[in-house]
Design a protein around this motif. Structure first.
Motif, PDB file in Angstrom:
ATOM      1  N   THR A 139      51.734  66.802  12.391  1.00 40.76           N
ATOM      2  CA  THR A 139      51.385  65.286  12.008  1.00 40.76           C
ATOM      3  C   THR A 139      52.013  64.304  12.680  1.00 40.76           C
ATOM      4  O   THR A 139      51.222  63.287  12.751  1.00 40.76           O
ATOM      5  N   GLY A 140      52.030  64.746  14.210  1.00 35.33           N
ATOM      6  CA  GLY A 140      52.241  63.378  15.185  1.00 35.33           C
ATOM      7  C   GLY A 140      52.088  63.856  15.931  1.00 35.33           C
ATOM      8  O   GLY A 140      50.716  62.774  17.020  1.00 35.33           O
ATOM      9  N   CYS A 141      51.452  64.728  17.431  1.00 37.96           N
ATOM     10  CA  CYS A 141      50.474  64.209  17.802  1.00 37.96           C
ATOM     11  C   CYS A 141      49.472  65.111  17.871  1.00 37.96           C
ATOM     12  O   CYS A 141      48.371  65.726  18.627  1.00 37.96           O
ATOM     13  N   PHE A 167      58.910  73.705   8.846  1.00 41.72           N
ATOM     14  CA  PHE A 167      58.594  73.706  10.461  1.00 41.72           C
ATOM     15  C   PHE A 167      58.503  72.554  11.582  1.00 41.72           C
ATOM     16  O   PHE A 167      57.659  71.633  10.832  1.00 41.72           O
ATOM     17  N   MET A 168      59.188  72.287  12.324  1.00 43.33           N
ATOM     18  CA  MET A 168      59.101  71.585  13.318  1.00 43.33           C
ATOM     19  C   MET A 168      58.778  71.046  14.258  1.00 43.33           C
ATOM     20  O   MET A 168      58.790  72.801  15.171  1.00 43.33           O
ATOM     21  N   HIS A 169      57.559  70.511  15.421  1.00 39.68           N
ATOM     22  CA  HIS A 169      57.432  70.349  16.044  1.00 39.68           C
ATOM     23  C   HIS A 169      58.316  69.791  17.299  1.00 39.68           C
ATOM     24  O   HIS A 169      58.753  68.127  17.121  1.00 39.68           O
ATOM     25  N   LYS A 170      59.448  70.629  17.897  1.00 42.32           N
ATOM     26  CA  LYS A 170      60.128  70.034  18.326  1.00 42.32           C
ATOM     27  C   LYS A 170      59.765  69.327  19.993  1.00 42.32           C
ATOM     28  O   LYS A 170      58.763  69.599  20.374  1.00 42.32           O
ATOM     29  N   GLY A 171      60.776  67.442  20.122  1.00 45.82           N
ATOM     30  CA  GLY A 171      59.980  67.116  21.079  1.00 45.82           C
ATOM     31  C   GLY A 171      58.485  66.477  20.655  1.00 45.82           C
ATOM     32  O   GLY A 171      58.246  66.412  22.149  1.00 45.82           O
ATOM     33  N   CYS A 172      58.420  66.546  19.758  1.00 44.03           N
ATOM     34  CA  CYS A 172      56.908  65.706  19.959  1.00 44.03           C
ATOM     35  C   CYS A 172      56.847  64.059  20.448  1.00 44.03           C
ATOM     36  O   CYS A 172      57.791  63.648  19.951  1.00 44.03           O
ATOM     37  N   ARG A 173      56.299  64.194  21.550  1.00 44.61           N
ATOM     38  CA  ARG A 173      55.976  62.312  21.360  1.00 44.61           C
ATOM     39  C   ARG A 173      54.863  61.564  20.882  1.00 44.61           C
ATOM     40  O   ARG A 173      54.655  60.445  20.730  1.00 44.61           O
ATOM     41  N   GLY A 174      54.392  62.143  20.071  1.00 47.55           N
ATOM     42  CA  GLY A 174      53.167  61.638  19.584  1.00 47.55           C
ATOM     43  C   GLY A 174      51.908  61.357  19.577  1.00 47.55           C
ATOM     44  O   GLY A 174      51.394  61.711  20.802  1.00 47.55           O
ATOM     45  N   SER A 175      51.177  60.492  19.395  1.00 48.16           N
ATOM     46  CA  SER A 175      49.883  60.201  19.582  1.00 48.16           C
ATOM     47  C   SER A 175      49.635  59.531  20.984  1.00 48.16           C
ATOM     48  O   SER A 175      48.942  58.792  21.414  1.00 48.16           O
ATOM     49  N   LYS A 177      51.047  56.958  23.616  1.00 49.87           N
ATOM     50  CA  LYS A 177      51.062  57.117  25.113  1.00 49.87           C
ATOM     51  C   LYS A 177      52.644  55.590  25.388  1.00 49.87           C
ATOM     52  O   LYS A 177      52.907  55.026  25.388  1.00 49.87           O
ATOM     53  N   GLY A 178      54.055  56.868  25.876  1.00 51.06           N
ATOM     54  CA  GLY A 178      54.662  56.204  26.389  1.00 51.06           C
ATOM     55  C   GLY A 178      56.102  56.554  24.370  1.00 51.06           C
ATOM     56  O   GLY A 178      56.833  55.581  25.304  1.00 51.06           O
ATOM     57  N   ALA A 179      55.618  56.966  23.997  1.00 51.11           N
ATOM     58  CA  ALA A 179      56.677  57.352  23.032  1.00 51.11           C
ATOM     59  C   ALA A 179      57.132  58.071  23.149  1.00 51.11           C
ATOM     60  O   ALA A 179      57.535  59.075  24.069  1.00 51.11           O
ATOM     61  N   LYS A 180      58.293  57.695  22.673  1.00 52.38           N
ATOM     62  CA  LYS A 180      60.288  58.607  22.292  1.00 52.38           C
ATOM     63  C   LYS A 180      59.849  60.211  22.157  1.00 52.38           C
ATOM     64  O   LYS A 180      58.877  60.508  20.782  1.00 52.38           O
ATOM     65  N   LYS A 181      60.258  61.083  22.162  1.00 51.67           N
ATOM     66  CA  LYS A 181      60.426  62.612  21.454  1.00 51.67           C
ATOM     67  C   LYS A 181      61.166  62.365  20.475  1.00 51.67           C
ATOM     68  O   LYS A 181      62.216  62.045  20.466  1.00 51.67           O
ATOM     69  N   TYR A 182      60.955  63.249  19.539  1.00 54.45           N
ATOM     70  CA  TYR A 182      61.218  63.030  18.274  1.00 54.45           C
ATOM     71  C   TYR A 182      60.973  64.820  17.409  1.00 54.45           C
ATOM     72  O   TYR A 182      59.873  65.316  17.812  1.00 54.45           O
ATOM     73  N   ASP A 183      61.464  65.110  16.690  1.00 49.35           N
ATOM     74  CA  ASP A 183      60.891  66.144  15.866  1.00 49.35           C
ATOM     75  C   ASP A 183      60.514  65.973  14.497  1.00 49.35           C
ATOM     76  O   ASP A 183      60.622  64.991  13.845  1.00 49.35           O
ATOM     77  N   ARG A 184      58.636  66.412  15.028  1.00 45.58           N
ATOM     78  CA  ARG A 184      57.881  66.047  13.951  1.00 45.58           C
ATOM     79  C   ARG A 184      57.107  67.454  13.341  1.00 45.58           C
ATOM     80  O   ARG A 184      57.385  68.275  13.455  1.00 45.58           O
ATOM     81  N   PRO A 185      57.376  67.037  11.798  1.00 46.37           N
ATOM     82  CA  PRO A 185      56.976  68.191  10.498  1.00 46.37           C
ATOM     83  C   PRO A 185      55.585  68.575  11.238  1.00 46.37           C
ATOM     84  O   PRO A 185      54.500  67.990  11.486  1.00 46.37           O
ATOM     85  N   CYS A 186      55.241  70.013  10.746  1.00 50.93           N
ATOM     86  CA  CYS A 186      54.204  70.686  11.185  1.00 50.93           C
ATOM     87  C   CYS A 186      53.682  71.156   9.163  1.00 50.93           C
ATOM     88  O   CYS A 186      54.522  71.808   8.594  1.00 50.93           O
ATOM     89  N   VAL A 187      52.093  71.077   9.386  1.00 49.72           N
ATOM     90  CA  VAL A 187      51.634  71.207   8.094  1.00 49.72           C
ATOM     91  C   VAL A 187      49.636  72.360   8.796  1.00 49.72           C
ATOM     92  O   VAL A 187      49.970  72.702   9.135  1.00 49.72           O
ATOM     93  N   PRO A 188      50.184  73.208   7.436  1.00 48.38           N
ATOM     94  CA  PRO A 188      48.927  74.293   7.569  1.00 48.38           C
ATOM     95  C   PRO A 188      47.762  73.734   8.029  1.00 48.38           C
ATOM     96  O   PRO A 188      46.998  72.923   7.149  1.00 48.38           O
TER      97      PRO A 188
END
Length: 687
Positions: A139-141, A167-175, A177-188
């Protein structure tokens, strides 16, 4: 390492990939690995029967799962020294008619309550399920990838909060530029490929983005699913590795089906593929589509049998259940095994006292008679082709209309308890012949399979369209539930019903309903029902009458019984007589609950003659008016309209889907009471 096998009728599967979540959890604990508990959600037995059974897709808070087939359930049952069984011989006999005589048992869902408060008591039971679909989107990137890419981000560490599994996307930078790394949830990822033979498969996103080819720059390309506020038409798949992009809009509609890949014949709930190529066209479907999974459930009210042949078969089934794996003793050298058979029957808790008291000679005669009465495969096939849903209702009708020796009757085996109420005065004048207060009843439901794309009543080739619950298609048991409750049974005078029905059949109004039903069937026709005669699926006028009256009574009874309308349901007995069945015109209004010892008695209390007279007259009076009149009162389907009701709407007599057995079809108030217009003479209750 793989161990590819093939079932007897051509399913290909890899036994190394069998789903065993509790076994995986045991292995984690043995290796002192960080715990990820196997339980990811919970559900009621009735929900698993009607909404989220094997082969369906169950929505959890953070992802979706598919309950697996019965092969995976067997691993759960092996965690107990014995398996629970539900005794319902009449229902078991009908399941055997559909699936084969190898079906020996009806089993409840593998679950037990926590009675001692011990940590995780009963946690080694449950329904095996796999994450499905196995393509997830961050849901982040917007990263689109199989679940294996996100497995390091899976978390299910709180045994008391399975709803937090995600389920989390570890170290997701989002969509951005220059965004910090976060763990973001995943969806089907929400798209599936489905065919009418029950196959379901993941959507081939890589194949789709590259127009049926492969990425030229990477063997495992990085994909994204870009969603927009426009919904399905605004989604597109992008390959980050080569820049290819394709909209999901191209996969929509009938015209675009030719752009989709061929069906691979996948039965995801069985971890298998059909060996023979599937020639049915696939269609795009969302994971929440209402036509993704239609359960095929058979239900009975457990009542004593009156037919001597059926009683013998019931006792024979009890003997087979008592013998278990030793049922070979019934076939080989019966005379030599009679003593052992009798001892086993006497020790079994599943046999009744009458059977335990039989001598060896009586047991021998019973076994021989039952074996001679059992159907062979050809007879079973012919009986299945002639089977109708009302076949389950005929024995119940015969029992409910019989002459009971006493005003109160209790059956020891089934627990069915009925009171015969007096019928006189206005109620008798209205055509009611009998009223029974059903103080206690048990309803047993069995899941025998499911269909996709079309509901079961649209299917005419039962053998090929019914999706199996296990790999070989010959299960030895099927899941079942028991519901306990109470009800009121109302029987009407057949002579008056027949006279009224003949008048309706000769009226042009009935022709309008017949033509509307044909248009409805044709407009919703699929390839699976091309040879079905729609007139054979249209209930006769007496069914419309009983059905509409049932809805009127339910709406009124809910005001006095202490139950919500949604907790009351109907069982309609309405068919014309034939050589093998007496004519029927009646209704059983019931309320049941899973795993309950009964209900509150509020419904039975309304069967008292004076109270029922008030309920029925008030219900009929209410049917004369609707807040949508005169539109509702004058509604008659005319070409090109194809609705399956007349003067009926949600303001007057339509109910929730939990109450109505036919999804609010086949209702018409003008069959009950006189309404303004030229058809007022068709009312059964004229005064």
């Amino acid at each position: 390492m793989s161990d590819t096998k093939a079932s007897d009728d051509g399913l290909i599967y890899d036994s190394q990939l069998d789903v065993d979540p509790l076994g995986d959890q045991d292995e984690l604990e043995e290796n002192n690995t960080a715990k990820n508990y196997a339980k990811v959600g919970s559900s009621r037995g009735s929900t698993l029967m009607y909404t989220y059974g094997p082969g369906s897709i169950m929505d959890l808070p953070h992802f979706t799962v598919m309950p697996m087939g019965l092969d995976a359930w067997d691993k759960i049952w092996k965690r107990r020294p014995g398996t629970s069984k539900i005794m319902a011989p009449r229902l078991l006999e009908n399941v055997q008619l559909m699936l084969g005589n190898q079906v020996k048992e009806l089993r409840p869902f593998p679950w037990q309550p926590n009675q001692t408060g011990a940590f995780r008591e009963g946690a080694d039971l449950g329904i095996p399920a796999r994450v499905f679909p196995q393509w997830l989107r961050c849901t982040g990137c917007n990263k689109l990838a199989p679940v294996s890419d996100f497995v390091n981000g899976y978390s299910n560490r709180n045994p008391y909060r399975p709803d937090q599994a995600e389920f989390m996307h570890k170290g997701c930078r989002g969509s951005g530029k220059g965004a910090k790394k976060y763990d973001r949830p995943c969806v089907p990822a929400r798209y599936l490929l489905v065919c009418e033979d029950g196959h379901v498969d993941e959507f081939p996103y890589d194949w789709w983005a590259h127009n049926g080819g492969h990425c030229p720059n990477a063997s495992k390309p990085q994909l994204k699913m870009i969603e927009s506020s426009a919904g399905v038409s605004g989604s597109f798949i992008e390959c980050v590795s080569c820049g290819a992009k394709r909209s999901m809009l191209e996969a929509q509609s009938l015209e675009n089906r030719s752009k989709l890949p061929r069906c691979r014949g996948r039965f995801a709930h069985l971890d298998s593929f059909q060996a023979k190529p599937c020639d049915k066209p696939v269609r795009l479907m969302l994971i929440g589509a209402s036509n993704l999974w239609f359960p095929v459930v058979q239900s009975i009210i457990d009542m004593p049998r009156l037919d001597e042949k059926a009683i013998i078969l019931d006792e024979y089934n009890m003997i087979k259940i008592a013998l278990g794996d030793n049922d070979w003793m019934l076939e080989e050298d019966l005379d030599d095994n009679l003593k052992s058979i009798r001892k086993t029957v006497q020790r079994s808790a599943k046999t009744d006292d009458e059977l335990k008291q039989k001598s060896e000679v009586e047991l021998r005669l019973l076994i021989i008679q039952a074996q001679q009465s059992e159907m062979n495969e050809d007879e079973r096939q012919r009986a299945r082709e002639q089977w109708e849903p009302s076949d389950l209702l005929v024995p119940e009708w015969k029992y409910l209309v019989r002459d009971f020796p006493d005003t109160k009757h209790v059956d020891r085996k089934s627990g069915l308890t009925v009171h015969v109420q007096q019928v006189h005065g206005i109620v008798a004048d209205l055509g009611v012949k009998r009223i029974l207060a059903v103080d206690k009843l048990k309803k047993v439901n069995a899941l025998i399979g499911f269909t996709r794309v079309d509901d079961f009543d649209r299917v005419n080739d039962l053998g090929s369209r019914l999706v199996r619950l296990n790999r070989d298609g010959r299960p030895t048991w099927v899941p079942a539930t028991e519901d306990y409750g109470e009800g009121i049974f109302i029987q009407f005078d057949e002579e008056r019903i027949e006279k009224w029905e003949n008048a309706v059949l000769a009226n042009p109004l009935w022709d309008s309903h017949v033509m509307a039903h044909r248009r409805n069937f044709r407009n919703r026709l699929s390839e699976t029902a091309a040879e079905v005669d729609p007139d054979t699926r249209l209930p006769k006028p007496r069914y419309w009458l009983m059905h509409t009256l049932s809805h009127a009574l339910i709406k009124r009874m809910a005001m006095s019984a202490g139950y919500g309308i949604a907790s009351l349901s109907e069982r309609i007995y309405a068919w014309q007589g034939s050589e093998d069945r007496p004519a029927a015109a009646g209704v059983l209004i019931e309320t049941t609950a899973s795993g309950s010892d009964g209900t509150l008695g509020g419904l039975v209390d309304l069967s008292n003659t004076d109270k029922f007279e008030q309920i029925m007259t008030s219900a009929l009076q209410e049917m004369k008016r609707c807040s949508s009149d005169p539109v509702c009162a004058r509604r008659i389907p005319k070409d090109p309209e194809d609705f399956l009701h007349g003067a009926a709407c949600h303001c007057c007599c339509m109910l929730s889907e939990t109450s109505c057995e036919r999804a609010n079809r086949f209702l018409d108030r003008r069959f009950l009471v006189p309404l303004p217009g030229q058809d007022a003479s068709l009312a059964f209750f004229k005064d």
